[in-house]
Design a protein around this motif. Structure first.
Motif, PDB file in Angstrom:
ATOM      1  N   GLU A 128       0.519  -0.802  -0.047  1.00 12.71           N
ATOM      2  CA  GLU A 128       0.300  -0.091  -0.077  1.00 12.71           C
ATOM      3  C   GLU A 128       0.798   1.004  -0.311  1.00 12.71           C
ATOM      4  O   GLU A 128       0.343   2.199  -0.111  1.00 12.71           O
ATOM      5  CB  GLU A 128      -1.029  -0.109   1.057  1.00 12.71           C
ATOM      6  CG  GLU A 128       0.075   0.341   2.278  1.00 12.71           C
ATOM      7  CD  GLU A 128      -0.231  -0.803   3.502  1.00 12.71           C
ATOM      8  OE1 GLU A 128       0.176  -1.494   4.089  1.00 12.71           O
ATOM      9  OE2 GLU A 128      -0.248  -2.193   2.846  1.00 12.71           O
ATOM     10  N   HIS A 129       2.348   1.054   0.016  1.00 10.90           N
ATOM     11  CA  HIS A 129       3.366   2.310  -0.073  1.00 10.90           C
ATOM     12  C   HIS A 129       4.048   2.600  -1.388  1.00 10.90           C
ATOM     13  O   HIS A 129       4.821   3.696  -1.850  1.00 10.90           O
ATOM     14  CB  HIS A 129       3.850   1.625   1.079  1.00 10.90           C
ATOM     15  CG  HIS A 129       3.173   2.120   2.550  1.00 10.90           C
ATOM     16  ND1 HIS A 129       2.944   3.086   3.160  1.00 10.90           N
ATOM     17  CD2 HIS A 129       3.340   1.056   3.439  1.00 10.90           C
ATOM     18  CE1 HIS A 129       1.760   3.280   4.338  1.00 10.90           C
ATOM     19  NE2 HIS A 129       2.493   1.768   4.479  1.00 10.90           N
ATOM     20  N   VAL A 130       3.619   1.462  -2.494  1.00 11.15           N
ATOM     21  CA  VAL A 130       4.526   1.685  -3.317  1.00 11.15           C
ATOM     22  C   VAL A 130       3.450   2.685  -4.593  1.00 11.15           C
ATOM     23  O   VAL A 130       2.739   1.786  -4.209  1.00 11.15           O
ATOM     24  CB  VAL A 130       5.910   0.113  -4.097  1.00 11.15           C
ATOM     25  CG1 VAL A 130       6.108  -0.134  -2.725  1.00 11.15           C
ATOM     26  CG2 VAL A 130       4.061  -0.805  -4.002  1.00 11.15           C
ATOM     27  N   THR A 154      -1.050  -6.338   3.874  1.00 15.05           N
ATOM     28  CA  THR A 154      -1.699  -5.246   3.293  1.00 15.05           C
ATOM     29  C   THR A 154      -3.285  -4.842   4.551  1.00 15.05           C
ATOM     30  O   THR A 154      -3.458  -5.257   4.755  1.00 15.05           O
ATOM     31  CB  THR A 154      -2.124  -4.993   2.208  1.00 15.05           C
ATOM     32  OG1 THR A 154      -2.006  -3.457   1.677  1.00 15.05           O
ATOM     33  CG2 THR A 154      -3.059  -5.434   1.681  1.00 15.05           C
ATOM     34  N   ILE A 155      -3.369  -3.749   3.634  1.00  9.78           N
ATOM     35  CA  ILE A 155      -5.383  -3.228   4.697  1.00  9.78           C
ATOM     36  C   ILE A 155      -6.189  -3.280   3.528  1.00  9.78           C
ATOM     37  O   ILE A 155      -5.624  -2.364   2.387  1.00  9.78           O
ATOM     38  CB  ILE A 155      -4.860  -1.986   5.060  1.00  9.78           C
ATOM     39  CG1 ILE A 155      -3.739  -1.749   6.347  1.00  9.78           C
ATOM     40  CG2 ILE A 155      -6.059  -1.097   5.381  1.00  9.78           C
ATOM     41  CD1 ILE A 155      -3.117  -0.213   6.548  1.00  9.78           C
ATOM     42  N   PHE A 186      -4.928   1.348  -0.461  1.00 13.20           N
ATOM     43  CA  PHE A 186      -5.503   0.612  -0.001  1.00 13.20           C
ATOM     44  C   PHE A 186      -5.595  -1.161  -0.991  1.00 13.20           C
ATOM     45  O   PHE A 186      -6.652  -0.405  -2.230  1.00 13.20           O
ATOM     46  CB  PHE A 186      -6.890   0.710   1.227  1.00 13.20           C
ATOM     47  CG  PHE A 186      -6.255   0.991   2.185  1.00 13.20           C
ATOM     48  CD1 PHE A 186      -4.887   1.647   2.935  1.00 13.20           C
ATOM     49  CD2 PHE A 186      -7.463   1.794   2.968  1.00 13.20           C
ATOM     50  CE1 PHE A 186      -4.383   2.165   3.608  1.00 13.20           C
ATOM     51  CE2 PHE A 186      -7.176   2.249   4.692  1.00 13.20           C
ATOM     52  CZ  PHE A 186      -5.316   2.893   4.616  1.00 13.20           C
ATOM     53  N   ILE A 187      -5.484  -2.553  -0.243  1.00 13.51           N
ATOM     54  CA  ILE A 187      -5.675  -3.166  -1.679  1.00 13.51           C
ATOM     55  C   ILE A 187      -7.137  -4.239  -1.540  1.00 13.51           C
ATOM     56  O   ILE A 187      -7.214  -4.713  -0.544  1.00 13.51           O
ATOM     57  CB  ILE A 187      -4.744  -3.966  -2.068  1.00 13.51           C
ATOM     58  CG1 ILE A 187      -3.557  -2.249  -1.928  1.00 13.51           C
ATOM     59  CG2 ILE A 187      -4.733  -4.896  -2.722  1.00 13.51           C
ATOM     60  CD1 ILE A 187      -2.196  -3.053  -2.106  1.00 13.51           C
ATOM     61  N   ARG A 188      -8.094  -4.199  -1.955  1.00  8.81           N
ATOM     62  CA  ARG A 188      -8.448  -5.108  -1.360  1.00  8.81           C
ATOM     63  C   ARG A 188      -8.931  -6.479  -1.623  1.00  8.81           C
ATOM     64  O   ARG A 188      -7.531  -6.349  -3.078  1.00  8.81           O
ATOM     65  CB  ARG A 188     -10.158  -4.782  -2.481  1.00  8.81           C
ATOM     66  CG  ARG A 188     -11.112  -3.701  -2.325  1.00  8.81           C
ATOM     67  CD  ARG A 188     -12.295  -3.351  -3.392  1.00  8.81           C
ATOM     68  NE  ARG A 188     -13.335  -2.434  -3.068  1.00  8.81           N
ATOM     69  CZ  ARG A 188     -13.278  -1.512  -3.955  1.00  8.81           C
ATOM     70  NH1 ARG A 188     -12.652  -2.613  -4.660  1.00  8.81           N
ATOM     71  NH2 ARG A 188     -14.201  -0.355  -3.588  1.00  8.81           N
ATOM     72  N   PRO A 189      -8.857  -7.730  -1.391  1.00  2.00           N
ATOM     73  CA  PRO A 189      -8.160  -9.330  -1.551  1.00  2.00           C
ATOM     74  C   PRO A 189      -8.293  -9.417  -2.889  1.00  2.00           C
ATOM     75  O   PRO A 189      -7.563 -10.728  -3.061  1.00  2.00           O
ATOM     76  CB  PRO A 189      -9.201 -10.009  -0.530  1.00  2.00           C
ATOM     77  CG  PRO A 189      -9.336  -8.925   0.788  1.00  2.00           C
ATOM     78  CD  PRO A 189      -9.685  -7.439  -0.004  1.00  2.00           C
TER      79      PRO A 189
END
Length: 236
Positions: A128-130, A154-155, A186-189
């Protein structure tokens, strides 16, 4: 730094400023210290044990996870692009006597240099930081030996995660510095699973991490609404 490196200079600067507090469980990295034990237990389970495994910690920061992997018997390398954080990791390793290898190198470059070299690749709290998480995921897959294990964390991207991670943790309780997270990243599964499959990985399982800010404790959970881990395998 080359313009084609998958990195956000602002993110690197932010983590450089926090470098001195990596190993202070009462400081800005306190929540990370709380969630590390359940993360390590999950990783150990996914990898079928850590003793003797060659492991890579992508986005290792100050080495909290890297040292934990070594303590469990792994031969661990940590990579990061925040030089100040790596210096903290190296110094703490000297103090603790826990020997890990640290390198200032992008995952993509290491994948070109050492493809299929690691039994276990972990990339936690970094995607979530790139700017291009799918690119990092592909590099993680390339770095893993056939039959090896990859673990991401991640979140999730939803209103609950926004409320707890940004409004609650950053603005109400001041658990972490304001601006640490960007909700849009943020990233969904489902997104993470798709990128993992596109990189040639098999998605094995997922687990959530539940954090109690009052007790400063964390545990694995079945719900993946906020923080979650994804266990992947590279086909043999």
């Amino acid at each position: 730094m080359s313009s084609n490196v998958n990195v956000d200079p602002g993110e690197i600067s932010r983590f450089e400023k926090m470098a001195a507090t990596w190993w202070d469980p009462r400081g800005e990295m306190g929540p990370l210290h709380s969630i590390n034990p359940p993360r390590v237990r999950y990783i150990e389970q996914c990898a079928g044990g850590l003793k003797g495994k060659k492991a890579l910690d992508v986005g290792c920061g100050g080495g909290i996870l890297t040292e934990a992997l070594v303590a469990k018997g792994a031969d661990a390398t940590g990579i990061d692009l925040a030089e100040a954080s790596l210096e903290v990791a190296k110094l703490h390793g000297l103090e603790s006597g826990i020997k890990a290898n640290y390198q200032n190198i992008p995952a993509e470059e290491l994948a070109r240099q050492q493809p299929e070299s690691f039994d276990l690749v972990c990339c936690l709290e970094m995607l979530e930081h790139v700017p291009a998480p799918a690119q990092t995921i592909k590099a993680c897959a390339q770095l893993t030996v056939p039959g090896g294990t990859v673990v991401f964390s991640t979140i999730n991207r939803n209103p609950k995660a926004y409320a707890l991670t940004i409004l609650g943790a950053e603005y109400v309780m001041n658990l972490i510095p304001r601006g640490t997270h960007d909700y849009a990243k943020f990233i969904r599964p489902s997104e993470l699973a798709q990128w993992a499959r596109e990189a040639g990985l098999e998605v094995v399982a997922m687990k959530g991490i539940r954090y109690n800010p009052l007790l400063k404790t964390a545990s694995l959970a079945d719900d993946v609404d906020v923080n979650y881990l994804m266990h992947c395998r590279k086909p043999a």
